[in-house]
Motif scaffolding. Structure first.
Motif: not given
Length: 158
Positions: A98-118
């Motif tokens: 919809d917005t043509d915004e590109e974003i990169t995420y790494r899929i990690v465990g619950d304890d590692e999740a940190d949205i600021k660091n993607k």
């Protein structure tokens, strides 16, 4: 016994925190309790009660980390062949259609999740919608703002 998925980096971060708690924090707290005891009456000794509260928190965190590490299923995607399929531990670049915004995420465990660091939890709606997809697939992911269409641009096993 429940196994918790965790990346090799996440397990190492927990080991470092555990070592810090056991070798630095715990002795500091014990010294604080001993010092507070020397002040006399423990019933109205705020320093003593604060130190005991810190000790309780520290010991609880140590137990929590030890339990997580003992039940961790460490997954190191760098040792796997990149098939282009999104799995736990992969780094995914997606395009919001919809917005043509590109974003990169790494899929990690619950304890590692940190949205600021993607770093997103494997249990998050985005990760659940991406798991099992391949490069060039389109994923319709339910978000609080409604269904969003994402195109998978790149999958890295790093």
């Amino acid at each position: 016994m429940t196994q918790y998925p965790m990346t090799a980096q996440g397990a190492e971060m927990l080991r470092v925190e555990l070592n810090e708690l056991k070798s630095v924090r715990r002795p500091q707290i014990i010294a604080s309790i001993a010092e507070a005891r020397e002040h006399g009456d423990l019933k109205e000794n705020a320093e003593y009660h604060a130190a005991r509260e810190q000790q309780s928190f520290c010991e609880g965190r140590i137990q929590d980390i030890e339990a997580k590490l003992s039940n961790a299923q460490i997954i190191d995607v760098t040792k796997m062949e990149n098939t282009g399929k999104i799995i736990f531990g992969t780094t995914v670049t997606i395009l919001n259609c919809d917005t043509d915004e590109e974003i990169t995420y790494r899929i990690v465990g619950d304890d590692e999740a940190d949205i600021k660091n993607k770093l997103i939890s494997v249990n998050s709606p985005i990760a659940r919608g991406l798991i099992g997809k391949m490069v060039d697939d389109v994923a319709n992911i339910q978000t609080p703002a409604g269904v969003i269409e994402f195109e998978i641009i790149d999958v890295q096993y790093i």
